[in-house]
Design a protein around this motif. Structure first.
Motif, PDB file in Angstrom:
ATOM      1  N   TYR A  17      15.727  22.540  22.541  1.00 39.96           N
ATOM      2  CA  TYR A  17      15.305  21.330  23.254  1.00 39.96           C
ATOM      3  C   TYR A  17      14.112  21.627  24.161  1.00 39.96           C
ATOM      4  CZ  TYR A  17      15.506  16.992  25.895  1.00 39.96           C
ATOM      5  OH  TYR A  17      15.187  15.789  26.473  1.00 39.96           O
ATOM      6  N   LEU A  18      14.196  22.697  24.925  1.00 40.23           N
ATOM      7  CA  LEU A  18      13.093  23.043  25.820  1.00 40.23           C
ATOM      8  C   LEU A  18      11.823  23.345  25.039  1.00 40.23           C
ATOM      9  CD1 LEU A  18      14.893  25.272  28.483  1.00 40.23           C
ATOM     10  CD2 LEU A  18      13.942  22.978  28.831  1.00 40.23           C
ATOM     11  N   LEU A  19      11.950  24.090  23.952  1.00 44.95           N
ATOM     12  CA  LEU A  19      10.762  24.407  23.159  1.00 44.95           C
ATOM     13  C   LEU A  19      10.105  23.151  22.604  1.00 44.95           C
ATOM     14  CD1 LEU A  19      12.085  27.579  21.330  1.00 44.95           C
ATOM     15  CD2 LEU A  19       9.996  27.479  22.722  1.00 44.95           C
ATOM     16  N   ARG A  20      10.901  22.185  22.193  1.00 52.02           N
ATOM     17  CA  ARG A  20      10.338  20.961  21.622  1.00 52.02           C
ATOM     18  C   ARG A  20       9.828  19.990  22.677  1.00 52.02           C
ATOM     19  NH1 ARG A  20      15.427  20.565  17.473  1.00 52.02           N
ATOM     20  NH2 ARG A  20      14.622  22.006  15.871  1.00 52.02           N
ATOM     21  N   THR A  21      10.271  20.193  23.926  1.00 51.99           N
ATOM     22  CA  THR A  21       9.947  19.228  24.982  1.00 51.99           C
ATOM     23  C   THR A  21       8.824  19.702  25.907  1.00 51.99           C
ATOM     24  OG1 THR A  21      12.244  18.462  24.954  1.00 51.99           O
ATOM     25  CG2 THR A  21      10.928  17.885  26.884  1.00 51.99           C
ATOM     26  N   LEU A  22       8.808  20.984  26.225  1.00 53.15           N
ATOM     27  CA  LEU A  22       7.773  21.477  27.138  1.00 53.15           C
ATOM     28  C   LEU A  22       6.390  21.323  26.511  1.00 53.15           C
ATOM     29  CD1 LEU A  22       9.488  24.691  28.555  1.00 53.15           C
ATOM     30  CD2 LEU A  22       9.323  22.426  29.614  1.00 53.15           C
ATOM     31  N   ASP A  68      -0.493  19.337  39.577  1.00 52.29           N
ATOM     32  CA  ASP A  68      -0.647  18.747  38.254  1.00 52.29           C
ATOM     33  C   ASP A  68       0.547  18.981  37.345  1.00 52.29           C
ATOM     34  OD1 ASP A  68      -0.991  21.444  37.828  1.00 52.29           O
ATOM     35  OD2 ASP A  68      -2.913  21.272  36.774  1.00 52.29           O
ATOM     36  N   SER A  69       1.585  19.639  37.847  1.00 47.28           N
ATOM     37  CA  SER A  69       2.764  19.887  37.030  1.00 47.28           C
ATOM     38  C   SER A  69       3.594  18.621  36.892  1.00 47.28           C
ATOM     39  CB  SER A  69       3.623  20.999  37.639  1.00 47.28           C
ATOM     40  OG  SER A  69       4.772  21.207  36.848  1.00 47.28           O
ATOM     41  N   ARG A  70       3.970  18.317  35.642  1.00 46.04           N
ATOM     42  CA  ARG A  70       4.778  17.129  35.386  1.00 46.04           C
ATOM     43  C   ARG A  70       6.068  17.464  34.635  1.00 46.04           C
ATOM     44  NH1 ARG A  70       1.832  13.168  37.210  1.00 46.04           N
ATOM     45  NH2 ARG A  70       3.184  11.515  36.405  1.00 46.04           N
ATOM     46  N   GLN A  71       6.344  18.755  34.521  1.00 50.79           N
ATOM     47  CA  GLN A  71       7.617  19.225  33.976  1.00 50.79           C
ATOM     48  C   GLN A  71       8.075  20.422  34.783  1.00 50.79           C
ATOM     49  OE1 GLN A  71       6.534  19.930  29.803  1.00 50.79           O
ATOM     50  NE2 GLN A  71       7.751  18.152  29.175  1.00 50.79           N
ATOM     51  N   VAL A  72       9.309  20.371  35.260  1.00 47.46           N
ATOM     52  CA  VAL A  72       9.886  21.476  36.019  1.00 47.46           C
ATOM     53  C   VAL A  72      11.231  21.857  35.408  1.00 47.46           C
ATOM     54  CG1 VAL A  72      11.005  22.108  38.200  1.00 47.46           C
ATOM     55  CG2 VAL A  72       8.733  21.072  38.225  1.00 47.46           C
ATOM     56  N   PRO A  99       2.229  22.000  27.231  1.00 46.77           N
ATOM     57  CA  PRO A  99       1.229  22.630  28.092  1.00 46.77           C
ATOM     58  C   PRO A  99       0.318  21.623  28.801  1.00 46.77           C
ATOM     59  CG  PRO A  99       0.764  23.057  25.760  1.00 46.77           C
ATOM     60  CD  PRO A  99       2.143  22.485  25.839  1.00 46.77           C
ATOM     61  N   ASP A 100       0.148  20.441  28.215  1.00 47.23           N
ATOM     62  CA  ASP A 100      -0.672  19.417  28.871  1.00 47.23           C
ATOM     63  C   ASP A 100       0.008  18.855  30.117  1.00 47.23           C
ATOM     64  OD1 ASP A 100      -2.682  19.681  27.007  1.00 47.23           O
ATOM     65  OD2 ASP A 100      -2.002  17.988  25.769  1.00 47.23           O
ATOM     66  N   ARG A 101       1.321  19.118  30.248  1.00 45.16           N
ATOM     67  CA  ARG A 101       2.052  18.655  31.419  1.00 45.16           C
ATOM     68  C   ARG A 101       2.293  19.794  32.410  1.00 45.16           C
ATOM     69  NH1 ARG A 101       6.672  14.457  30.376  1.00 45.16           N
ATOM     70  NH2 ARG A 101       5.692  13.605  32.232  1.00 45.16           N
ATOM     71  N   HIS A 102       1.701  20.949  32.138  1.00 46.42           N
ATOM     72  CA  HIS A 102       1.706  22.093  33.056  1.00 46.42           C
ATOM     73  C   HIS A 102       3.121  22.446  33.549  1.00 46.42           C
ATOM     74  CE1 HIS A 102      -2.641  21.582  33.057  1.00 46.42           C
ATOM     75  NE2 HIS A 102      -2.452  20.305  33.332  1.00 46.42           N
ATOM     76  N   PRO A 103       3.996  22.808  32.623  1.00 48.61           N
ATOM     77  CA  PRO A 103       5.381  23.112  33.013  1.00 48.61           C
ATOM     78  C   PRO A 103       5.505  24.378  33.856  1.00 48.61           C
ATOM     79  CG  PRO A 103       5.009  23.696  30.711  1.00 48.61           C
ATOM     80  CD  PRO A 103       3.776  22.969  31.175  1.00 48.61           C
TER      81      PRO A 103
END
Length: 225
Positions: free
Chosen positions: A200-205, A48-52, A207-211
Motif C-alpha cells: 500500500y505504501l509503495l503504491r501510494t507514496l 512542501d510535504s503532503r504525505q507523512v 515523490p511529487d508529494r515529498h513524503p
C-alpha cells in the motif's frame, strides 16, 4: 554490498487495522498538525510535504509501534491508514549509532525504494535486485524481510538504491535504515510492516508529494523542544 543495518522483522505480520493513531479530545485537535507530534519535530516537516508516514513507538525501550499514513489536503492533514509495526528491538535513540539496536528519532525524507520482488506499482524510484535478499544463514522467518523496502533517508545519499552502502556521516552513525516487511519482532534499526502495508505504501507514496517519515517513541514525538 551490505544488505542493511536491519535484522528484520514476520512476513505478512499482523493484519492491517484502522486504529492506532494517538487520540486526543476532538476539541483539542489541530487539523493543520500531525497528531501526537510536538513543535520540536513538527517544525522539521518540510512545508512542501503532503504525505507523512508517522511511526508512533509504544515506548523508548519498546520494539512495538504503530504506523499511520497522513495526507495533506489544503492545510489539513487527513489520516489515511494505520498498521501495527515493529522498530528497533531495543527501542529508540535520539543519537542513533551503528549496532545500538535502536531506531533513530527524527524526520526523514523517503525518496527511494527497491527489493527482491518486482515493482508493485510505486512512483518512487525502484531498484529490483537479488542483492536485497536476506542472508540464508538468518532464521527462515527473516528471509522475506527485504522483498519490499523503502529507504529512510538517514545517513544515506538520496537518489541511490536503498542498499547503496555510502554513509555520508561515517559508519559509526549507522545506516541502511528502511521501511520493510515484518517478521513479527524487533529489528536492528528499521521499521517493519506487513506485506500488504508495504504494498500500500509503495503504491501510494508519491515523490511529487515529498513524503517524509516522522518517527520515534510517543513521548519524544510529543516534545515541544
Amino acid at each position: 554490498m551490505t544488505v542493511t543495518a536491519c535484522g528484520g522483522a514476520e512476513r505478512g505480520g499482523r493484519a492491517d487495522v484502522g486504529k492506532g493513531a494517538p487520540t486526543r479530545p476532538a476539541a483539542t485537535l489541530d487539523p493543520t498538525r500531525i497528531p501526537g507530534v510536538g513543535d520540536r519535530w513538527q517544525r522539521h516537516i518540510p512545508a512542501d510535504s503532503r504525505q507523512v508516514v508517522a511511526v508512533y513507538g509504544d515506548g523508548k525501550d519498546s520494539a512495538k509501534s504503530t504506523v499511520v499514513l497522513y495526507a495533506k489536503q489544503g492545510s489539513t492533514w487527513d489520516r489515511v491508514r494505520s498498521w501495527p509495526a515493529h522498530n528497533g528491538k531495543k527501542g529508540w535513540a535520539t543519537d542513533h549509532h551503528e549496532g545500538d539496536d535502536r531506531s533513530p528519532v527524527g524526520v526523514f525524507t523517503l525518496s527511494d525504494a527497491g527489493g527482491v520482488r518486482e515493482n508493485p506499482g510505486t512512483k518512487l524510484p525502484y531498484t529490483r535486485s537479488a542483492a536485497f535478499a536476506a542472508p540464508r544463514w538468518w532464521a527462515k522467518s527473516y528471509w522475506h524481510d527485504f522483498d519490499y523496502v523503502i529507504a529512510i533517508d538517514y545517513n544515506r545519499v538520496k537518489g541511490t538504491p536503498p542498499n547503496d552502502p555510502t554513509r555520508p556521516e561515517g559508519e559509526g552513525k549507522g545506516g541502511g535504515i528502511w521501511l520493510h516487511m515484518d517478521h513479527g519482532s524487533g529489528t536492528s534499526a528499521c521499521v517493519s510492516l506487513s506485506e500488504s502495508a508495504m504494498e500500500y505504501l509503495l503504491r501510494t507514496l508519491d515523490p511529487d508529494r515529498h513524503p517524509v517519515v516522522v518517527m520515534g517513541d510517543r513521548a519524544d514525538l510529543k516534545r515541544s523542544r
